[in-house]
Design a protein around this motif. Sequence first.
Motif, PDB file in Angstrom:
ATOM      1  N   ARG A 183      35.278  12.086  40.339  1.00 10.33           N
ATOM      2  CA  ARG A 183      35.032  11.561  38.989  1.00 10.33           C
ATOM      3  C   ARG A 183      33.997  10.451  38.970  1.00 10.33           C
ATOM      4  O   ARG A 183      33.395  10.185  37.921  1.00 10.33           O
ATOM      5  CB  ARG A 183      36.333  11.069  38.365  1.00 10.33           C
ATOM      6  CG  ARG A 183      37.091  10.033  39.148  1.00 10.33           C
ATOM      7  CD  ARG A 183      38.371   9.672  38.411  1.00 10.33           C
ATOM      8  NE  ARG A 183      39.264   8.865  39.214  1.00 10.33           N
ATOM      9  CZ  ARG A 183      40.419   8.437  38.780  1.00 10.33           C
ATOM     10  NH1 ARG A 183      40.813   8.742  37.560  1.00 10.33           N
ATOM     11  NH2 ARG A 183      41.194   7.702  39.555  1.00 10.33           N
TER      12      ARG A 183
ATOM     13  N   GLU B   6      33.259   8.404  33.783  1.00 10.38           N
ATOM     14  CA  GLU B   6      32.535   8.980  34.902  1.00 10.38           C
ATOM     15  C   GLU B   6      31.139   9.459  34.494  1.00 10.38           C
ATOM     16  O   GLU B   6      30.290   9.732  35.341  1.00 10.38           O
ATOM     17  CB  GLU B   6      33.323  10.133  35.532  1.00 10.38           C
ATOM     18  CG  GLU B   6      33.531  11.352  34.612  1.00 10.38           C
ATOM     19  CD  GLU B   6      34.860  11.256  33.872  1.00 10.38           C
ATOM     20  OE1 GLU B   6      35.363  10.130  33.738  1.00 10.38           O
ATOM     21  OE2 GLU B   6      35.387  12.283  33.457  1.00 10.38           O
TER      22      GLU B   6
ATOM     23  N   ILE C 299      45.531   3.162  40.251  1.00 11.37           N
ATOM     24  CA  ILE C 299      44.466   3.450  41.224  1.00 11.37           C
ATOM     25  C   ILE C 299      43.310   2.467  41.055  1.00 11.37           C
ATOM     26  O   ILE C 299      42.775   1.941  42.036  1.00 11.37           O
ATOM     27  CB  ILE C 299      43.977   4.913  41.056  1.00 11.37           C
ATOM     28  CG1 ILE C 299      45.047   5.878  41.554  1.00 11.37           C
ATOM     29  CG2 ILE C 299      42.672   5.132  41.834  1.00 11.37           C
ATOM     30  CD1 ILE C 299      44.768   7.328  41.222  1.00 11.37           C
ATOM     31  N   ILE C 300      42.946   2.193  39.793  1.00  6.90           N
ATOM     32  CA  ILE C 300      41.854   1.257  39.529  1.00  6.90           C
ATOM     33  C   ILE C 300      42.232  -0.160  39.949  1.00  6.90           C
ATOM     34  O   ILE C 300      41.454  -0.859  40.615  1.00  6.90           O
ATOM     35  CB  ILE C 300      41.477   1.298  38.029  1.00  6.90           C
ATOM     36  CG1 ILE C 300      40.799   2.628  37.688  1.00  6.90           C
ATOM     37  CG2 ILE C 300      40.550   0.130  37.670  1.00  6.90           C
ATOM     38  CD1 ILE C 300      40.532   2.823  36.217  1.00  6.90           C
TER      39      ILE C 300
ATOM     40  N   MET D 188      47.787   8.594  32.905  1.00  5.23           N
ATOM     41  CA  MET D 188      47.069   7.370  32.557  1.00  5.23           C
ATOM     42  C   MET D 188      47.574   6.182  33.358  1.00  5.23           C
ATOM     43  O   MET D 188      46.822   5.344  33.823  1.00  5.23           O
ATOM     44  CB  MET D 188      47.219   7.108  31.053  1.00  5.23           C
ATOM     45  CG  MET D 188      46.344   5.995  30.539  1.00  5.23           C
ATOM     46  SD  MET D 188      44.598   6.455  30.547  1.00  5.23           S
ATOM     47  CE  MET D 188      43.864   4.970  29.934  1.00  5.23           C
TER      48      MET D 188
ATOM     49  N   ASP E  63      49.007   6.330  36.327  1.00  2.00           N
ATOM     50  CA  ASP E  63      48.549   6.502  37.697  1.00  2.00           C
ATOM     51  C   ASP E  63      47.098   6.091  37.842  1.00  2.00           C
ATOM     52  O   ASP E  63      46.709   5.459  38.820  1.00  2.00           O
ATOM     53  CB  ASP E  63      48.715   7.965  38.138  1.00  2.00           C
ATOM     54  CG  ASP E  63      50.180   8.342  38.319  1.00  2.00           C
ATOM     55  OD1 ASP E  63      50.997   7.409  38.448  1.00  2.00           O
ATOM     56  OD2 ASP E  63      50.496   9.547  38.300  1.00  2.00           O
ATOM     57  N   GLU E  64      46.275   6.438  36.842  1.00  2.00           N
ATOM     58  CA  GLU E  64      44.854   6.084  36.886  1.00  2.00           C
ATOM     59  C   GLU E  64      44.686   4.572  36.842  1.00  2.00           C
ATOM     60  O   GLU E  64      43.864   4.006  37.570  1.00  2.00           O
ATOM     61  CB  GLU E  64      44.126   6.722  35.700  1.00  2.00           C
ATOM     62  CG  GLU E  64      42.627   6.459  35.716  1.00  2.00           C
ATOM     63  CD  GLU E  64      41.911   7.158  34.577  1.00  2.00           C
ATOM     64  OE1 GLU E  64      40.744   6.820  34.336  1.00  2.00           O
ATOM     65  OE2 GLU E  64      42.526   8.029  33.931  1.00  2.00           O
ATOM     66  N   SER E  65      45.477   3.901  36.002  1.00  2.00           N
ATOM     67  CA  SER E  65      45.420   2.443  35.918  1.00  2.00           C
ATOM     68  C   SER E  65      45.816   1.806  37.243  1.00  2.00           C
ATOM     69  O   SER E  65      45.189   0.828  37.690  1.00  2.00           O
ATOM     70  CB  SER E  65      46.352   1.960  34.809  1.00  2.00           C
ATOM     71  OG  SER E  65      46.381   0.559  34.764  1.00  2.00           O
TER      72      SER E  65
ATOM     73  N   PRO F 180      40.198   8.713  45.528  1.00  2.00           N
ATOM     74  CA  PRO F 180      40.451   9.295  44.198  1.00  2.00           C
ATOM     75  C   PRO F 180      39.207   9.361  43.307  1.00  2.00           C
ATOM     76  O   PRO F 180      39.201  10.077  42.313  1.00  2.00           O
ATOM     77  CB  PRO F 180      41.502   8.345  43.597  1.00  2.00           C
ATOM     78  CG  PRO F 180      42.187   7.747  44.772  1.00  2.00           C
ATOM     79  CD  PRO F 180      41.113   7.586  45.800  1.00  2.00           C
ATOM     80  N   PHE F 181      38.152   8.605  43.682  1.00  2.00           N
ATOM     81  CA  PHE F 181      36.946   8.573  42.857  1.00  2.00           C
ATOM     82  C   PHE F 181      35.862   9.519  43.365  1.00  2.00           C
ATOM     83  O   PHE F 181      34.760   9.533  42.798  1.00  2.00           O
ATOM     84  CB  PHE F 181      36.386   7.141  42.808  1.00  2.00           C
ATOM     85  CG  PHE F 181      37.352   6.122  42.286  1.00  2.00           C
ATOM     86  CD1 PHE F 181      37.543   5.953  40.925  1.00  2.00           C
ATOM     87  CD2 PHE F 181      38.093   5.330  43.169  1.00  2.00           C
ATOM     88  CE1 PHE F 181      38.446   5.022  40.447  1.00  2.00           C
ATOM     89  CE2 PHE F 181      38.996   4.396  42.701  1.00  2.00           C
ATOM     90  CZ  PHE F 181      39.181   4.242  41.327  1.00  2.00           C
TER      91      PHE F 181
END
Length: 358
Positions: A142, A355, A7-8, A1, A3-5, A138-139
């Motif tokens: 997703r 997504e 990346i965004i 989570m 890492d996802e934050s 990364p997107f």
Amino acid sequence: MKDESFIIKRFKRIGVLTIASVYILILVGGIVRSTGSGMGCPDWPKCFGSWVPPTSLEQLPSDYLEVYKEKRIQKNERIGRVLQGFGFTEVAQEIFAHPSQYIETEFNATKTWIEYVNRLVGVVIGLLIVLTVLYSFPFVKRDPKIFWGSVASLFLVVFQAWLGSLVVSTNLLPEMVTLHMALALVMVAVLIYIVIRVDRVKLLANFAIPSGKVRFLLVGVLLLTFFQVIIGTQVREQVDLVAFGANNLGRETWIERLGTQFYVHRSLSILLVVMNVALYIFMKRLGNKNLVFIATSILVVIAAEILLGIILAYLALPAMAQPLHLLFGTLLFGLQFLLLMIYYYAHKPNQPSPELVA
């Protein structure tokens, strides 16, 4: 989570920085036009055959005017043949026949460096968009729309660079300048879309009942602003023609010599004000702080545009006001598109997997 934050956030930062850079380029481009520096560099991508432009006339060959004029003509002939091959015969003939390509532009160090800075800012934007594409990988699975939107912005900036070379080779042919401006607005819209989309989960389900009237008004206002910016660009081209015909004298009489487009542009501004005030009232009723803030910002930008328009019309088109008028016009378009995107996602259902949201 976590890492996802990251990346965004990383993608949003580079996206916002790129959008800001595009607006800086629009401002610099406006300064180029208002100072008559568009042909400060008669060739592209180099400037007077060098990656670093000259600072004095002594650094150029004695026949530089003829040399660069001939290069422009040869390039236009190649472009014309390509266009004819694709069936655009009328466009090709207009390029061949337009007298602007035969005009010789004498060296002016100040104008050369203004145009050179304009090109450097363009290079910076190109690099930022390359980073945007890299950070969008990364997107790919997703949320492919973010990735392909980033790729689309890269294609747009490459095409814009190529189109910029045509603007130079055709000696600021009006149609080329207008297309250049239109694509800049499209690029702003694409970048805003992917930046909002990447973090749209925070916007979902903010309103229970969508309003077709508000969405229709938002789209109508956006299209009108786009049309206004394009007409404004054409009015600016008319100013250039009037100034050239008057040998840059009698500046206070230039407005009187403009054609119908100037009066259409001025009249449509009244409709634009009315529609945006109505938009503000709708946003106020919804009670969402973000939407109200953007709608208020739109009215502030419109007020600045009206003031600048009055200054241009009644104070003999001062050079300083021209790039600001262009900047605020394009900023108005960006804010309206931002408002449309936020309003659009606010009516989407809040699903567990972002997504899956369109």
